[in-house]
Design a protein around this motif. Structure first.
Motif, short mmCIF file in Angstrom:
data_model
loop_
_atom_site.label_atom_id
_atom_site.label_comp_id
_atom_site.label_asym_id
_atom_site.label_seq_id
_atom_site.Cartn_x
_atom_site.Cartn_y
_atom_site.Cartn_z
N ARG A 44 -33.34 -44.54 88.52
CA ARG A 44 -31.88 -44.66 88.47
C ARG A 44 -31.40 -46.00 88.97
N ALA A 45 -32.11 -46.56 89.94
CA ALA A 45 -31.64 -47.82 90.53
C ALA A 45 -31.51 -48.94 89.49
N THR A 54 -28.61 -48.20 87.09
CA THR A 54 -27.31 -48.46 87.72
C THR A 54 -27.03 -49.96 87.74
N SER A 55 -28.04 -50.71 88.11
CA SER A 55 -27.90 -52.15 88.20
C SER A 55 -27.50 -52.75 86.85
N ASN A 110 -27.15 -42.06 94.73
CA ASN A 110 -27.57 -41.36 93.53
C ASN A 110 -27.99 -39.94 93.84
N LYS A 122 -23.42 -42.74 92.17
CA LYS A 122 -23.42 -44.06 91.51
C LYS A 122 -23.39 -43.98 89.98
N ALA A 123 -24.26 -43.12 89.44
CA ALA A 123 -24.41 -43.08 87.98
C ALA A 123 -23.11 -42.64 87.30
N LEU A 146 -29.74 -56.27 93.92
CA LEU A 146 -28.91 -56.52 92.74
C LEU A 146 -27.69 -55.61 92.69
N ILE A 147 -27.90 -54.35 93.09
CA ILE A 147 -26.78 -53.40 93.09
C ILE A 147 -25.76 -53.83 94.16
N ALA A 184 -23.75 -56.73 92.96
CA ALA A 184 -22.77 -56.37 91.92
C ALA A 184 -21.52 -55.75 92.55
N TYR A 185 -21.73 -54.81 93.50
CA TYR A 185 -20.57 -54.20 94.16
C TYR A 185 -19.80 -55.26 94.97
N ILE A 204 -30.26 -43.28 100.66
CA ILE A 204 -31.69 -43.55 100.78
C ILE A 204 -31.86 -45.02 101.15
N HIS A 236 -35.24 -41.01 91.19
CA HIS A 236 -34.42 -41.90 92.01
C HIS A 236 -34.78 -43.37 91.74
N GLU A 261 -30.76 -52.01 97.57
CA GLU A 261 -31.10 -52.64 96.29
C GLU A 261 -30.26 -53.92 96.16
N LEU A 314 -23.88 -51.95 85.99
CA LEU A 314 -22.92 -52.72 86.80
C LEU A 314 -22.79 -54.14 86.27
N TYR A 315 -23.92 -54.75 85.92
CA TYR A 315 -23.87 -56.14 85.46
C TYR A 315 -23.27 -56.27 84.06
N LEU A 370 -18.07 -49.71 88.18
CA LEU A 370 -17.70 -50.65 89.24
C LEU A 370 -16.19 -50.57 89.52
N GLU A 403 -20.82 -54.46 83.12
CA GLU A 403 -19.39 -54.37 83.43
C GLU A 403 -18.87 -55.72 83.97
N LEU A 404 -19.67 -56.32 84.86
CA LEU A 404 -19.26 -57.62 85.42
C LEU A 404 -19.19 -58.67 84.33
#
Lengths: 306, 125
Positions: A80-81, A84-85, B86, B107-108, B15-16, B19-20, B57, A77, B13, A88-89, B112, A91-92
């Motif tokens: 993964r964070a 994922t981050s 996740n 998420k994975a 940063l996440i 982004a969203y 979480i 877990h 998180e 996403l960035y 976006l 993509e942005l």
């Protein structure tokens, strides 16, 4: 334990097969413990004449195993964070760049490749934990080995180009599809080809992948060979190639990715599912890794730890 | 802006979450971020949201407890709640559904843009 458990146990025992099971047992002082019980029938002329039963206290083992599983779950877990981050960035970033230049596209592509590589490493690491916990469940589906190899070649191509390495593979149509776990085979072959590239001599690498059928010790196999013309594996390193966390000296110096798990995991799983992995290597000449998969297919799951 | 849909994004998180938020703002949504379950619950009390995006979480109060409390305290009961986590186990998905989640995204597996599309779809119903 309910009576039905003992009845089922007796029925199974009467069938003459070896039994291994776990029970929650109680000591004379009332303390509960987890016992691994093995009952082995002794036969003479096909008839069961006696049983040998052993019991092992695995309470501590189970506690550690549970702690490890929890750790793996937590670690996966946590890992993964950031992944994922980053995704996403990327993509942005792509969205913000209305008309990205070729350079910008290349840079982003490189970030994505590195990210995929990282995910791949993490998966290898998690696979190790699963292998050790006996928790890998393979899903065999009818698979054309040629397809898997071509998929690997496509995936590895950017890395090969970067390292100025030539990849070659000629699909063999006579190889019939066989039941195997596609993802697992993909991962093993990916590991082998990437290793070949990593250990190639700078600027003139050549990786050839061959597939054919082979008969060894009376059994029919589909054989996949990954041959490189790299630096080879030093003789003193050769006995350790399939050991956990082993990394050959030059790889360590070149600080490429890898944590020495790919081949270890591949060997454990192939050995236990009816296949095998082996290699021949000569220093300065190169290496050939051979994967054998039974033509009847890989068995579906690893046997329980006994 | 009048008519702008308001979204509560519960994600620890930073940063996440950002982004969203950026992606959703770009698509024309107003997005507030809550970094844990307790803050999220307080936000629901003071403001009405058209949709909730929820990680599972979380510090202080996890997503499941948040969903339970939301039902008990009848906070924004009519708004769709999309879990964005996740955790992808069947049991997590089932439990979330039972606690009022209208959609569940791992998420994975979703970009976006996918998330923006699902939010847009949920709000157009």
């Amino acid at each position: 334990m309910p009576m039905s458990f003992y009845r089922a146990l007796w029925k199974h025992k009467a069938s003459g097969h070896k039994i291994v099971y776990e029970i929650l047992n109680r000591r004379k002082n009332g303390q509960l413990y987890v016992a691994l019980v093995r009952i082995t029938p002794i036969t003479r002329q096909g008839k069961v004449i006696a049983y040998v039963a052993t019991e092992e206290d695995i309470t501590e083992f189970q506690r550690l195993d549970k702690a490890k599983t929890e750790f793996v779950s937590l670690a996966s877990h946590q890992l993964r964070a950031p992944v994922t981050s980053i995704r996403l960035y990327i993509e942005l970033l792509m969205k913000t760049l209305k008309r990205p230049s070729d350079h910008q596209k290349e840079y982003i592509n490189s970030i994505e490749i590195s990210l995929d590589r990282m995910v791949y490493l993490v998966n290898n690491f998690l696979n190790l934990s699963r292998v050790e916990a006996g928790k890998i469940q393979l899903i065999p589906v009818l698979t054309d080995v040629n397809d898997v190899i071509q998929g690997v070649m496509r995936e590895v191509d950017p890395l090969a180009q970067e390292e100025q390495c030539t990849l070659s593979f000629n699909p063999q149509s006579q190889i019939a599809p066989l039941p195997l776990d596609r993802d697992f085979l993909h991962q093993v072959l990916h590991n082998l080809v990437v290793n070949g590239i990593k250990f190639s001599k700078e600027g003139k690498g050549q990786i050839d992948v061959y597939v054919d059928e082979a008969n060894e010790q009376g059994k029919d196999y589909v054989r996949i060979r990954v041959k490189d013309e790299g630096i080879g594996i030093r003789e003193e390193d050769q006995p350790h190639v399939f050991e956990k966390f082993f990394r050959a000296e030059p790889a360590r110096l070149r600080s490429t990715e890898g944590i020495g798990l790919g081949l270890y995991v591949a060997k454990v799983i192939l050995d236990q599912t009816g296949g095998s992995i082996s290699f021949k290597s000569e220093e300065g000449i190169g290496s050939v890794f051979t994967v054998l998969i039974p033509k009847s297919g890989m068995t579906s799951s690893l046997p329980d730890i006994e | 802006m009048i008519g702008m849909k308001k979204i509560l994004l519960v994600e620890d998180e930073k940063l996440i979450a950002r982004a969203y938020q950026l992606g959703l703002q770009d698509a024309g949504f107003d997005v507030d971020i809550a970094s844990d379950g307790v803050v999220a619950l307080e936000a629901l009390k003071t403001c009405s949201y058209d949709l909730i995006l929820l990680d599972l979480i979380l510090p202080k109060m996890d997503g499941f407890e948040f969903m339970k409390q939301r039902i008990e305290q009848k906070l924004c009961p009519g708004s769709p709640l999309i879990v964005l986590s996740n955790l992808g186990q069947v049991s997590d998905i089932k439990k979330s559904r039972e606690l009022g989640a209208t959609d569940y995204l791992v998420k994975a597996d979703y970009s976006l843009q996918d998330v923006v599309d699902r939010v847009t779809k949920a709000l157009s119903l």
